[in-house]
Enzyme design. Sequence first.
Site, PDB file in Angstrom:
ATOM      1  N   SER A 107       0.833  -1.194   0.000  1.00  0.00           N
ATOM      2  CA  SER A 107       0.000   0.000   0.000  1.00  0.00           C
ATOM      3  C   SER A 107       0.875   1.254   0.000  1.00  0.00           C
ATOM      4  O   SER A 107       1.771   1.399   0.833  1.00  0.00           O
ATOM      5  CB  SER A 107      -0.895  -0.028   1.230  1.00  0.00           C
ATOM      6  OG  SER A 107      -1.677   1.116   1.238  1.00  0.00           O
ATOM      7  N   GLY A 108       0.603   2.143  -0.926  1.00  0.00           N
ATOM      8  CA  GLY A 108       1.357   3.394  -1.006  1.00  0.00           C
ATOM      9  C   GLY A 108       2.590   3.304  -1.881  1.00  0.00           C
ATOM     10  O   GLY A 108       3.352   4.268  -1.994  1.00  0.00           O
ATOM     11  N   THR A 112      -1.533   2.425  -8.112  1.00  0.00           N
ATOM     12  CA  THR A 112      -2.628   3.132  -8.784  1.00  0.00           C
ATOM     13  C   THR A 112      -2.071   4.249  -9.665  1.00  0.00           C
ATOM     14  O   THR A 112      -2.526   4.445 -10.795  1.00  0.00           O
ATOM     15  CB  THR A 112      -3.600   3.701  -7.732  1.00  0.00           C
ATOM     16  OG1 THR A 112      -3.981   2.627  -6.883  1.00  0.00           O
ATOM     17  CG2 THR A 112      -4.815   4.302  -8.365  1.00  0.00           C
ATOM     18  N   ASN A 157      -1.372   5.248   3.213  1.00  0.00           N
ATOM     19  CA  ASN A 157      -1.540   5.948   1.941  1.00  0.00           C
ATOM     20  C   ASN A 157      -2.792   6.819   2.046  1.00  0.00           C
ATOM     21  O   ASN A 157      -3.843   6.348   2.455  1.00  0.00           O
ATOM     22  CB  ASN A 157      -1.712   4.890   0.824  1.00  0.00           C
ATOM     23  CG  ASN A 157      -1.849   5.509  -0.551  1.00  0.00           C
ATOM     24  OD1 ASN A 157      -1.834   6.735  -0.689  1.00  0.00           O
ATOM     25  ND2 ASN A 157      -1.984   4.665  -1.564  1.00  0.00           N
ATOM     26  N   SER A 160      -5.547   5.312  -0.568  1.00  0.00           N
ATOM     27  CA  SER A 160      -5.329   3.869  -0.687  1.00  0.00           C
ATOM     28  C   SER A 160      -6.521   3.195  -1.357  1.00  0.00           C
ATOM     29  O   SER A 160      -7.676   3.428  -0.988  1.00  0.00           O
ATOM     30  CB  SER A 160      -5.122   3.300   0.722  1.00  0.00           C
ATOM     31  OG  SER A 160      -4.881   1.931   0.624  1.00  0.00           O
ATOM     32  N   SER A 161      -6.213   2.377  -2.364  1.00  0.00           N
ATOM     33  CA  SER A 161      -7.301   1.641  -3.033  1.00  0.00           C
ATOM     34  C   SER A 161      -7.736   0.526  -2.111  1.00  0.00           C
ATOM     35  O   SER A 161      -6.919  -0.310  -1.715  1.00  0.00           O
ATOM     36  CB  SER A 161      -6.804   1.036  -4.345  1.00  0.00           C
ATOM     37  OG  SER A 161      -5.979   1.936  -5.024  1.00  0.00           O
ATOM     38  N   GLY A 387      -0.847  -5.351  -2.663  1.00  0.00           N
ATOM     39  CA  GLY A 387       0.376  -6.139  -2.508  1.00  0.00           C
ATOM     40  C   GLY A 387       0.332  -6.910  -1.207  1.00  0.00           C
ATOM     41  O   GLY A 387      -0.628  -6.832  -0.442  1.00  0.00           O
ATOM     42  N   GLU A 389       0.544  -7.955   2.414  1.00  0.00           N
ATOM     43  CA  GLU A 389       0.313  -7.108   3.593  1.00  0.00           C
ATOM     44  C   GLU A 389       0.663  -7.858   4.873  1.00  0.00           C
ATOM     45  O   GLU A 389       0.250  -8.996   5.068  1.00  0.00           O
ATOM     46  CB  GLU A 389      -1.160  -6.692   3.665  1.00  0.00           C
ATOM     47  CG  GLU A 389      -1.468  -5.460   2.838  1.00  0.00           C
ATOM     48  CD  GLU A 389      -2.891  -4.962   3.008  1.00  0.00           C
ATOM     49  OE1 GLU A 389      -3.624  -5.481   3.854  1.00  0.00           O
ATOM     50  OE2 GLU A 389      -3.245  -4.026   2.267  1.00  0.00           O
TER      51      GLU A 389
END
Length: 1026
Positions: A107-108, A112, A157, A160-161, A387, A389
């Site tokens: 994340s981050g 995206t 993030n 974050s998606s 990704g 985690e």
Amino acid sequence: MESALTARDRVGVQDFVLLENYTSEAAFIENLRKRFKENLIYTYIGSVLVSVNPYKDLEIYTKNHMERYRGVNFYEVSPHIYAVADNSYRSMRTEGKDQCILISGESGAGKTEASKKILQYYAVTCPASEQVQTVKDRLLQSNPVLEAFGNAKTLRNDNSSRFGKYMDIQFDFKGAPVGGHIINYLLEKSRVVHQNHGERNFHIFYQLIEGGEEDLLRHLGLERNPQQYQYLIKGNCPKVSSINDRSDWKVVKKALTVIGFSENEVEELLNIIASVLHLGNVQYGGEDSNACITSDIQIKYLPRVTLVLSVFACLHLSLTFLSLCVFHHQLMSPLNLEQASSARDALAKAVYGRTFTWLVNKINTSLTYTGDSSKNYSVIGLLDIYGFEVFQHNSFEQFCINYCNEKLQQLFIELTLKSEQDEYEAEGITWEPVQYFNNKIICDLVEEKFKGIISILDEECLRPGDASDLTFLEKLEDTVGGHAHFVTHKLADAKTRKVMGRDEFRLLHYAGEVNYNVNGFLDKNNDLLFRNLKEVMCMSENKILTQCFNREELSDKKRPDTAATQFKASLAKLMEILMSKEPSYVRCIKPNDSKQSGRFDEVLIRHQVKYLGLMENLRVRRAGFAYRRRYEVFLQRYKSLCPGTWPNWDGKLSDGVSTLVKHLGYKPEEYKMGRSKIFIRFPKTLFATEDALETRKHSLATKLQAGWKGYSQKCKYQKLRNSAIAVQAWWRGILARRRAQRRRQAANTIRRFIKGFIYRHKERCPENEYFLDYVRYSFLMNLCKNLPKNVLDKSWPTPPAALTEASEHLRKMCMQNMVWSYCKKISPEWKHQMEQKMIASEIFKDKKDNYPQSVPKLFVSTRLDGENINPKVVQALGSEKMKYAVPVTKYDRRGYKPRPRQLLLTANSAVIAEEGKLKQRIDYGTLKGISVSSLSDGVFVLHVPSEDNKQKGDVVLQSDHVIETLTKIAICADKINTININQGSIKFTMGQGKEGIIDFTPGSELLVAKAKNGHLSVTAPRLNSR
Ligand SMILES: Nc1ncnc2c1ncn2[C@@H]1O[C@H](COP(=O)(O)OP(=O)(O)OP(=O)(O)O)[C@@H](O)[C@H]1O
Ligand SMILES: [Mg+2]
């Protein structure tokens, strides 16, 4: 990329396969660090792109950059996300095979952003028509909408998606994007009802509250304060500095319009968002076992916005009672406080989750390719998925996410190894087996039928009895307890137990170990919504909700698939999709946890390098050869290093490369020759060649410089020469034209002249006017140059007939002019002289022989001055002024004896004097006439009246200056007309009536004597001039 090989010391290598020490994680990270420092965020591992989030705007995404990467070979330019995008696009176009780009990372890390960059690249660089432009706009605009509904601020993030996304971009046969399709995976619904501290709910809630117009908020019953809503205050973070909800709201609204949402649809969508917020504010009270709603005020908006007005009571009831069907009887069981709250939350999650799916479907409809219905398009898929985690506490969601990453890793290994093997095969090089970790064993542990963790979880969810999260854990221990990649507290050794809870199980993923807490696994997997709540939702008049909750679902007695099974199925489908395409990989890395630019947190990065399996990647890629290039590319770059291949190689490419590498001294184990490529095993071999090229470049540069200088000088000289020739030619042309014109004029003139000459005697006409004018002109010009110099010069050019009269006028004018100017110049004395000479001329010209001799001799004022005249004579003359005196000879009347005398002229008379005596005075009044001969002698006679006794007859005199003397007498006596010039003889009176005769005869010399006949005979010499 080749061009940057030379800069490798400063910026590291652009492709990790060129790392000498490729097994060293430290060397790997050092290379990343070097490049990151230089803002080079992209590096390859073969064809895999590793991207490090710069956390700042780099000027590398401009239109110019897009152009630079367009249609260029992967390795010719420095690594870039555009290179990956372009490579996929070109492979799709040339090989006709569908492509996919897999973007992964934590994340981050920038997944995206990467997917957006790729989309932008296609939007800008692909050919477009008007219709395609609409699709491009919709593809681009789908991002802000999906991000508003599916992204949230997390600790990691700010954007974050919270869902996985796979997007197909469809291209027609011309390569233009014509449609798209999105598949979403596992939205993090729990966020709707709960957020960790420092995190937020999905952006759309805040955007609506911050940006929504007053009227809209009033209609939705919302206040412009997120703190008012239970679902927005859990994370205690309503505002984020990096997010501007108000402007994002505008962007989203615009995007909704572009995508094709009608006003009604937007309104209904917002009704749902508002209803979720209102639902969150439903509070329960009453007895613990029998909950009732205590927040009627808040709930009053709920039915209005969800458009379930007619069933308000049902909703009310459904939130507090559970409807049970026991032996076909509908029973209502009251919910306790906890159950009522979770029923409310479940409804909120279900409403939001299903609305999100509806939203994706709606976007898909608007992106649907409307062209040929048969699948006549190629596809590039973009996978932007969570990704690996690992948190402090990992739950069901992390379990799913990490399972997804295991699957993707497996796909990656399979496809990479396969492509590597394929390449070796295609090039005819023996395949050397590669040692790598195959994570299939972990995938099986999770997904295997009956024995896998998901199956066991489902079993626990479905079985009757008191199934709980802990019974699930026990079941796991029983079933997969012996698996090498599975550990629980109970099964672990003492050391591991210290770091594991009793309610946790640990999976040894390919990327590392993760402990999962089983609490909530069953509920989350069940993902249940009470039937009566579903029923109420089915009754809604909100069109979106009716699509999300349909009645068939109610009548379907079959239990819906659990969340894990659904996820497993959707992953299997995804794998199928990806397997059918040619993959490219983008591995995103997050450089630090503080979202700061320029900070390279080595520990964090090492962690990600490991989780992303990058070292594994590299090992697979480097298993065989570090570097490979097509023969033509290799030869083109290094041909200057071998005399045999420089400057050009004419033969077979492989022979050229062989000659080259032999010359470079490559050892047989260092390289292999494939069918179309050379494979170099060690980077050091390539670098040595690269260094040699660097040295060679200098000498080549000198040669090129010299060549270029020569060439440019030659060009310059040629240019000068051409210019000179041009000027010359131009000038010669001018001269020739002038000459030709002159000749033409001359010929015309001559022609006119000749014609004029022929017609010269005719009346003036066009044929002769030139000639006549010319003759006149030339006469006048000639005259102008040859005018007479003085009055005596009588020369005058002969005029043409037409100018005779004019010429005569001119001549006269000229003469007059000369005379006038002559006259103006002469002195009074000279004038006097001239007057006398004029008179002399009048009298004697052509009449007397010695006149011409007298002309050049000037007349003097007197021939006798005071000294030569006797004073007595002067005295005798008294007041009479003497005007002229000359010595003369007087001949007696009788004997003609010569006697010297002086002739004196006064104003009134002529006086003859002898010494001191006045012998005779003749008044001019009495002077009858003067006679003179026509010969050259000086004898003349003054005639006086014969009756005048005083005079004693006419006087015969002789003067040496006869012309002068007679002229003076004529002037003084005013007797110009009384001078007789006689030929032969002169008669004169001698007094007393007697007459004398003087005979004149020409002879050789002057002789005056008395002749025998008594006449005075005068012989005058003949003068030549006459
Ligand atoms: N190439 C880039 N250039 C500049 N900034 C970037 C770039 N990539 C990412 N960022 C920054 O990092 C932030 C996070 O990126 P992004 O949202 O793409 O991460 P993600 O991998 O999608 O995370 P998540 O898994 O949480 O969705 C972005 O909002 C942006 O500020
Ligand atoms: Mg994202």
